[in-house]
Design a protein around this motif. Sequence first.
Motif, short mmCIF file in Angstrom:
data_model
loop_
_atom_site.label_atom_id
_atom_site.label_comp_id
_atom_site.label_asym_id
_atom_site.label_seq_id
_atom_site.Cartn_x
_atom_site.Cartn_y
_atom_site.Cartn_z
N LEU A 7 2.13 8.16 -0.17
CA LEU A 7 3.10 7.44 -0.99
C LEU A 7 3.78 6.34 -0.17
O LEU A 7 4.16 6.56 0.98
CB LEU A 7 4.13 8.42 -1.53
CG LEU A 7 5.20 7.88 -2.47
CD1 LEU A 7 5.55 8.94 -3.51
CD2 LEU A 7 6.46 7.51 -1.70
N HIS A 8 3.95 5.18 -0.77
CA HIS A 8 4.61 4.05 -0.10
C HIS A 8 5.65 3.43 -1.02
O HIS A 8 5.35 3.08 -2.16
CB HIS A 8 3.60 2.99 0.30
CG HIS A 8 4.23 1.70 0.72
ND1 HIS A 8 4.94 1.57 1.90
CD2 HIS A 8 4.29 0.48 0.10
CE1 HIS A 8 5.40 0.32 2.00
NE2 HIS A 8 5.02 -0.34 0.93
N TYR A 43 -0.36 4.87 -2.49
CA TYR A 43 0.14 5.02 -3.86
C TYR A 43 1.59 4.59 -3.93
O TYR A 43 2.40 4.94 -3.07
CB TYR A 43 0.01 6.48 -4.29
CG TYR A 43 0.66 6.81 -5.61
CD1 TYR A 43 0.06 6.45 -6.81
CD2 TYR A 43 1.87 7.51 -5.66
CE1 TYR A 43 0.67 6.76 -8.03
CE2 TYR A 43 2.47 7.83 -6.87
CZ TYR A 43 1.86 7.45 -8.05
OH TYR A 43 2.46 7.76 -9.24
N LYS A 44 1.92 3.80 -4.94
CA LYS A 44 3.31 3.41 -5.19
C LYS A 44 3.79 4.14 -6.44
O LYS A 44 3.20 4.00 -7.51
CB LYS A 44 3.41 1.90 -5.41
CG LYS A 44 4.84 1.40 -5.56
CD LYS A 44 4.87 -0.13 -5.63
CE LYS A 44 6.29 -0.65 -5.75
NZ LYS A 44 6.34 -2.13 -5.80
N PRO A 45 4.85 4.95 -6.33
CA PRO A 45 5.28 5.78 -7.46
C PRO A 45 5.80 4.96 -8.62
O PRO A 45 6.27 3.82 -8.46
CB PRO A 45 6.38 6.66 -6.85
CG PRO A 45 6.90 5.86 -5.70
CD PRO A 45 5.71 5.13 -5.15
N VAL A 46 5.76 5.57 -9.80
CA VAL A 46 6.17 4.88 -11.02
C VAL A 46 7.62 4.42 -10.95
O VAL A 46 7.97 3.32 -11.38
CB VAL A 46 5.96 5.80 -12.25
CG1 VAL A 46 6.54 5.15 -13.50
CG2 VAL A 46 4.49 6.11 -12.44
N ALA A 113 3.83 19.19 -6.53
CA ALA A 113 2.94 18.34 -5.74
C ALA A 113 3.14 16.85 -6.03
O ALA A 113 2.98 16.02 -5.14
CB ALA A 113 1.48 18.73 -5.99
N ILE A 114 3.49 16.51 -7.24
CA ILE A 114 3.62 15.10 -7.60
C ILE A 114 4.73 14.42 -6.81
O ILE A 114 4.74 13.19 -6.65
CB ILE A 114 3.86 14.94 -9.12
CG1 ILE A 114 3.67 13.48 -9.54
CG2 ILE A 114 5.26 15.40 -9.50
CD1 ILE A 114 3.73 13.27 -11.02
N GLN A 115 5.67 15.20 -6.28
CA GLN A 115 6.78 14.63 -5.53
C GLN A 115 6.49 14.51 -4.03
O GLN A 115 7.30 13.96 -3.29
CB GLN A 115 8.03 15.49 -5.75
CG GLN A 115 8.48 15.52 -7.21
CD GLN A 115 9.66 16.45 -7.44
OE1 GLN A 115 9.99 17.26 -6.59
NE2 GLN A 115 10.29 16.33 -8.60
N LEU A 116 5.35 15.03 -3.59
CA LEU A 116 5.00 14.96 -2.18
C LEU A 116 4.58 13.56 -1.78
O LEU A 116 3.86 12.89 -2.52
CB LEU A 116 3.87 15.95 -1.88
CG LEU A 116 4.17 17.43 -2.09
CD1 LEU A 116 2.91 18.27 -1.84
CD2 LEU A 116 5.29 17.88 -1.17
N ALA A 117 5.01 13.12 -0.60
CA ALA A 117 4.63 11.80 -0.10
C ALA A 117 3.24 11.81 0.50
O ALA A 117 2.62 10.75 0.66
CB ALA A 117 5.64 11.33 0.94
N VAL A 118 2.75 12.99 0.86
CA VAL A 118 1.41 13.14 1.43
C VAL A 118 0.69 14.23 0.63
O VAL A 118 1.15 15.37 0.56
CB VAL A 118 1.46 13.53 2.92
CG1 VAL A 118 0.06 13.79 3.46
CG2 VAL A 118 2.14 12.42 3.73
#
Length: 307
Positions: A7-8, A43-46, A113-118
């Motif tokens: 996640l970035h 991945y850039k979160p919504v 899991a959706i909240q994990l940065a890795v």
Amino acid sequence: MVKLVLLHKAASIYDDELDVAYDFPRSYLKAVEQAVGDWIIYYKPVKAGPRGYFAVAKISDVIPKPGVEGRYLAMIEPGSYLPFDRDVPRLLDGRPLETALSDQEGSPLRGGAIQLAVRRLPDSDFARIVDLGLPQDLERIEATRYGPQIRTFDDEPLIFQRPVLERLTRRKYREVAFSRKVREAYGYRCAMSGLQLRNGGGRPEVQAAHIRPVERDGSDSVRNGLALSGTLHWMFDRGLISVANDNETILVSKNKVPGDVIDRLIRPGGKLLKPDNPHCMPHPENLRWHRENVFGQVPFDGGSPWQ
């Protein structure tokens, strides 16, 4: 080895330089160490924007972040970073592209899991996301973009179902992907002349120049690129022109380039044309490298396209 989604967030406390290093906390150390030598997808979160999955790269090493306790850097293998030709959303037809983020019926999970940065990424999910972001037939798409392609018997067939990893390491494919993103970032205008020239078929004449060449550890990031006309690209690669440490003033080797040529080729004011998206601006470190290693240092035999 294992593939990952990283996640970035551009405005986060972590100092990511996506084609160089990914900054992360100790809690993800084991997972990232297991990915050394393998590929990751950024991945850039919504909540930070609708971008989704947007680039691929390969981790070469993990080191402690200098001067920061509890932080680490995943070092990106030089030449592996490649932005997607098109951003890929997290959901496709309402279903997550990461199987770990869906329930048995394929519906999106919440939290966890959706909240994990890795996040771990199975090979099948990796291949699917890359195929959406970097189409198999990208070379054909570009070759036929402004009209039918003229083929010769020596040409390699453009439609060939290459394995994902072979495609990601194939220089010809990467050059096409890099060129499309750089020229688009500058609106198909030359960053130094400001001109937007097209041939009779509508194809833009502007080229994509690497600021730091790939063979000298440069990347295929848009921030390592400039959209330049053919002549200015030639001059840039030979160190006749560069960019000053203010990251916008165009430098010219005036003892090698005639004044009238400068007047004709460089936009009034002598400043770089900037991309609309600030995240596509040339990285200052790449421009510094060009000034110190190319500008005024390439042997010049006097041959030039303006003579």
